[in-house]
Design a protein around this motif. Structure first.
Motif, mmCIF file in Angstrom:
data_model
loop_
_atom_site.group_PDB
_atom_site.id
_atom_site.type_symbol
_atom_site.label_atom_id
_atom_site.label_comp_id
_atom_site.label_asym_id
_atom_site.label_seq_id
_atom_site.Cartn_x
_atom_site.Cartn_y
_atom_site.Cartn_z
ATOM 1 N N GLY A 245 0.648 -1.279 0.088
ATOM 2 C CA GLY A 245 -0.109 0.177 0.009
ATOM 3 C C GLY A 245 1.031 1.313 0.133
ATOM 4 O O GLY A 245 0.342 2.333 0.126
ATOM 5 N N ARG A 246 2.142 1.053 -0.269
ATOM 6 C CA ARG A 246 3.195 2.320 -0.292
ATOM 7 C C ARG A 246 3.404 2.621 -1.669
ATOM 8 O O ARG A 246 3.497 1.856 -2.602
ATOM 9 N N CYS A 247 3.990 3.753 -1.984
ATOM 10 C CA CYS A 247 4.550 4.216 -3.153
ATOM 11 C C CYS A 247 6.150 4.707 -3.045
ATOM 12 O O CYS A 247 6.306 5.394 -1.977
ATOM 13 N N GLU A 248 6.627 4.610 -4.029
ATOM 14 C CA GLU A 248 8.127 5.385 -3.817
ATOM 15 C C GLU A 248 8.383 6.187 -5.212
ATOM 16 O O GLU A 248 7.590 6.103 -6.216
ATOM 17 N N PHE A 268 11.839 9.528 -2.305
ATOM 18 C CA PHE A 268 10.984 9.314 -1.148
ATOM 19 C C PHE A 268 9.967 8.144 -1.206
ATOM 20 O O PHE A 268 9.724 7.845 -2.331
ATOM 21 N N THR A 269 9.290 7.857 -0.027
ATOM 22 C CA THR A 269 8.274 6.873 -0.171
ATOM 23 C C THR A 269 7.017 7.360 0.658
ATOM 24 O O THR A 269 7.289 8.285 1.516
ATOM 25 N N PHE A 270 5.881 7.066 0.220
ATOM 26 C CA PHE A 270 4.792 7.692 1.247
ATOM 27 C C PHE A 270 3.659 6.464 1.072
ATOM 28 O O PHE A 270 3.561 5.544 0.530
ATOM 29 N N LYS A 271 2.752 6.598 2.112
ATOM 30 C CA LYS A 271 1.652 5.821 2.456
ATOM 31 C C LYS A 271 0.503 6.215 1.392
ATOM 32 O O LYS A 271 0.361 7.594 1.141
#
Length: 387
Positions: A245-248, A268-271
């Protein structure tokens, strides 16, 4: 009601694209996205999960391939003055029998390429309504992308190869062999990113093809901890989604690839698709007109993001459907399996259906549908960055 019934058996369009019979729409069962979201039903007669959505490069023709071997094409037009609404007219359909894993348009919009499960790339001449085999690989051709700058097709196979075809000869122009099995590929000239097994990403500079060099300029590892599920490239980087469920977001300088990939201020990564539960990021799409992107997940939600401002632009409520159990119908989340922006960046297509996250037992509980939303500028344009 923005879920309008589309006209059936349309007349042959002026560009002589042949029309195959397309069955009437069923009564839609999706309860989705709120009454004011203006998502418009394109087709809900698709017999199996949609494997890819692709817009033509020079028009508003939308194509969808599915695992039952069928490819469908619609002509999509905005339905003003209704905000966000569109109407879709069926234009063509074909059945190549083998599962179609992905499709791509050529620059003129008169030919489609289909990567198939039997290792072939099928070429569909839309003016003559004729399908022929272009190549045969020992394993499935899982991804196909047309590059309008180079006028070539990139075909990625599970046999660890990426081949380049110009459509003029039987043999590929060039072939690149990878160390690991490739899963996803995305092209946005001059960037080509390939996600492989073991969370690796191979990066190509397509300008180097002019010097007959078709090898990765860099190979790196995903910043995410779990398996890759989706990928989209932009001109100097890529966005990758995973089953967690995360992206980079990664940025690459072709003049200094290793240093740029290690720059923590740019990467960076984020939810993205997580709340109290964790959902797979099934699809990513970059909007070249506005420089923003969309993510779609097994939570039935679609989000728009600004990678430069590092913020969410818009989120749609989850899509839900009623199970096929007539005695005890249950409302359940309907996953999004793919999404794609039109060439002009003013529309987004979304495919709903079963993503097999719950195994074969749940297959018959999910409807396969394609919808389109006409974008308002404020939904998708970048925001001022205060970083």
């Amino acid at each position: 009601d923005v879920y309008k019934r589309q006209p059936q058996n349309p007349k042959t369009p002026s560009n002589k694209m042949l029309v195959s019979y397309i069955p009437p729409l069923k009564t839609g069962i999706i309860k989705m996205l709120g009454a004011t979201s203006a998502f418009n039903l394109v087709d809900n007669t698709i017999g199996d999960t949609v494997s890819s959505l692709k817009w033509a490069l020079n028009s508003n023709f939308l194509a969808a391939s599915s695992w039952d071997g069928k490819i469908r094409i619609w002509d999509v037009k905005s339905n003003y003055p209704t905000k966000g609404a569109a109407v879709a007219q069926p234009r063509a359909a074909t059945d190549v029998v083998e599962p179609v894993l992905q499709v791509a348009w050529n620059s003129q919009g008169n030919t489609m390429f289909a990567g198939c499960g039997d290792g072939t790339v099928r070429v569909w001449d839309l003016q003559q309504n004729k399908v022929v085999n272009m190549t045969q690989r020992p394993m499935a051709v899982a991804q196909v992308h047309w590059c309008s700058v180079m006028n070539v097709l990139y075909a990625m196979s599970w046999d660890k190869t990426i081949t380049i075809w110009d459509g003029k000869q039987a043999n590929p122009v060039m072939t690149s062999t990878l160390d690991l099995k490739p899963h996803y590929m995305s092209v946005n000239f001059p960037m080509m990113a390939v996600a492989t097994a073991n969370r690796k990403i191979a990066v190509y500079d397509l300008n180097r093809l002019r010097q007959n060099m078709f090898q990765p300029v860099a190979t790196t590892e995903s910043m995410l901890k779990y398996a890759t599920k989706s990928l989209t490239a932009y001109t100097n980087g890529w966005i990758l989604g995973s089953i967690e469920g995360r992206c980079e977001v990664r940025v690459l300088d072709f003049n200094n690839p290793l240093m740029s990939l290690q720059n923590t201020s740019m990467n960076f990564t984020f939810k993205a698709h997580r709340d109290k539960n964790i959902y797979s990021v099934n699809a990513l799409a970059f909007n070249n007109t506005f420089g923003t992107f969309a993510s779609a997940g097994s939570d039935g939600r679609l989000y728009f993001w600004d990678k430069d401002a590092r913020m969410k632009l818009k989120g749609f409520p989850e899509a839900r459907t009623l199970s096929a159990n007539k005695a005890y119908p249950v409302s359940t989340v309907l996953p999004i399996v793919d999404c794609a922006f039109s060439a002009q960046g003013d529309m987004v297509a979304v495919a709903f259906g079963y993503d097999w996250s719950k195994g074969v037992a749940e297959y018959e509980n999910f409807q396969n549908e394609v919808h389109v939303h006409v974008l308002a500028k404020e939904e998708i344009e970048k925001r001022p960055s205060h970083r």
